[in-house]
Design an enzyme around this catalytic site. Sequence first.
Site, PDB file in Angstrom:
ATOM      1  N   ARG A  18      39.505  43.206  46.296  1.00  0.00           N
ATOM      2  CA  ARG A  18      39.669  43.932  47.556  1.00  0.00           C
ATOM      3  C   ARG A  18      38.560  43.655  48.563  1.00  0.00           C
ATOM      4  NH1 ARG A  18      42.860  48.670  47.630  1.00  0.00           N
ATOM      5  NH2 ARG A  18      42.080  48.885  49.776  1.00  0.00           N
ATOM      6  N   HIS A  43      28.628  35.834  33.498  1.00  0.00           N
ATOM      7  CA  HIS A  43      28.998  34.416  33.383  1.00  0.00           C
ATOM      8  C   HIS A  43      29.439  33.934  34.764  1.00  0.00           C
ATOM      9  CE1 HIS A  43      31.180  31.110  30.863  1.00  0.00           C
ATOM     10  NE2 HIS A  43      30.816  30.650  32.045  1.00  0.00           N
ATOM     11  N   GLU A  70      25.398  33.513  30.956  1.00  0.00           N
ATOM     12  CA  GLU A  70      26.196  32.473  30.313  1.00  0.00           C
ATOM     13  C   GLU A  70      26.652  31.462  31.349  1.00  0.00           C
ATOM     14  OE1 GLU A  70      28.434  35.180  26.888  1.00  0.00           O
ATOM     15  OE2 GLU A  70      29.560  34.390  28.585  1.00  0.00           O
ATOM     16  N   HIS A 190      33.678  36.892  22.214  1.00  0.00           N
ATOM     17  CA  HIS A 190      34.984  36.477  22.721  1.00  0.00           C
ATOM     18  C   HIS A 190      36.105  37.161  21.934  1.00  0.00           C
ATOM     19  CE1 HIS A 190      36.896  33.830  25.721  1.00  0.00           C
ATOM     20  NE2 HIS A 190      37.953  34.025  24.949  1.00  0.00           N
ATOM     21  N   ASP A 191      36.767  38.083  22.612  1.00  0.00           N
ATOM     22  CA  ASP A 191      37.912  38.829  22.076  1.00  0.00           C
ATOM     23  C   ASP A 191      37.557  39.785  20.938  1.00  0.00           C
ATOM     24  OD1 ASP A 191      39.503  37.720  23.973  1.00  0.00           O
ATOM     25  OD2 ASP A 191      40.580  36.365  22.640  1.00  0.00           O
ATOM     26  N   HIS A 214      35.913  41.738  28.148  1.00  0.00           N
ATOM     27  CA  HIS A 214      37.303  42.029  28.502  1.00  0.00           C
ATOM     28  C   HIS A 214      37.836  43.268  27.785  1.00  0.00           C
ATOM     29  CE1 HIS A 214      41.343  41.047  29.969  1.00  0.00           C
ATOM     30  NE2 HIS A 214      41.765  41.396  28.772  1.00  0.00           N
TER      31      HIS A 214
END
Length: 238
Positions: A18, A43, A70, A190-191, A214
């Site tokens: 936005r 990152h 990162e 990661h995940d 995430h």
Amino acid sequence: MTKLSVNINKIATIRNARGGNTPNLVETAINCERFGAQGITVHPRPDERHIRYADVYDLKKVVKTEFNIEGYPSESFIKLVLDVVPEQVTLVPDPPEAITSSAGWDTEKNQVFLKEVIAKFHAKNIRVSIFVNPDENMVRHAATTGTDRVELYTEPYASNYETDKETAIEPFIAAAKVAMECGIGLNAGHDLSLVNLEFFKKNIPGLLEVSIGHALISDALYYGLENTIQLYLRKIKS
């Protein structure tokens, strides 16, 4: 003790959608630390689609725990890190167009390059971690670059956790043992999520740090940021 570093890239993604400064990235980092996070990870990518280079300079002023940057060690990235001097830099082999990290370094093929880059960061007393697949050979070659740590790429573990978690974690246990034998520290990311983090932590020897973005930021939409960070901390302390 395993530390939790919160990757705040997704906060920047929402902000950039936005324009303006909502949500406020700096305030989010301050709150993450206040709520118990032991590190902040960013990152920045060349197109600045989430974290901007300017954000990194702003965050350096406020992060009181561990600041982890990162990225692929391009000339501009190396300059940024040397300017900011974070506690840790994590080297990833992502090409500029990558949506997210999808593989670790070939530490044998890129041995000379990695040694040169690591030497530059060590000259500023910045701890270095190399992003690698859970491959014993890649960990061994990483150790010869002079790196302080490796970060195991955990997407394959996360993807296979629900179907066969015992098989999914086997290569990570083996890689972790090699890291310990080589005398280098071990991170992971990661995940990783509330679903799979506890099992990973209990089975990986010498795990110093997990970097999670995430899943944690997504969970915060349901549970709130403070509660979510506490939930993740319980998983790595259990």
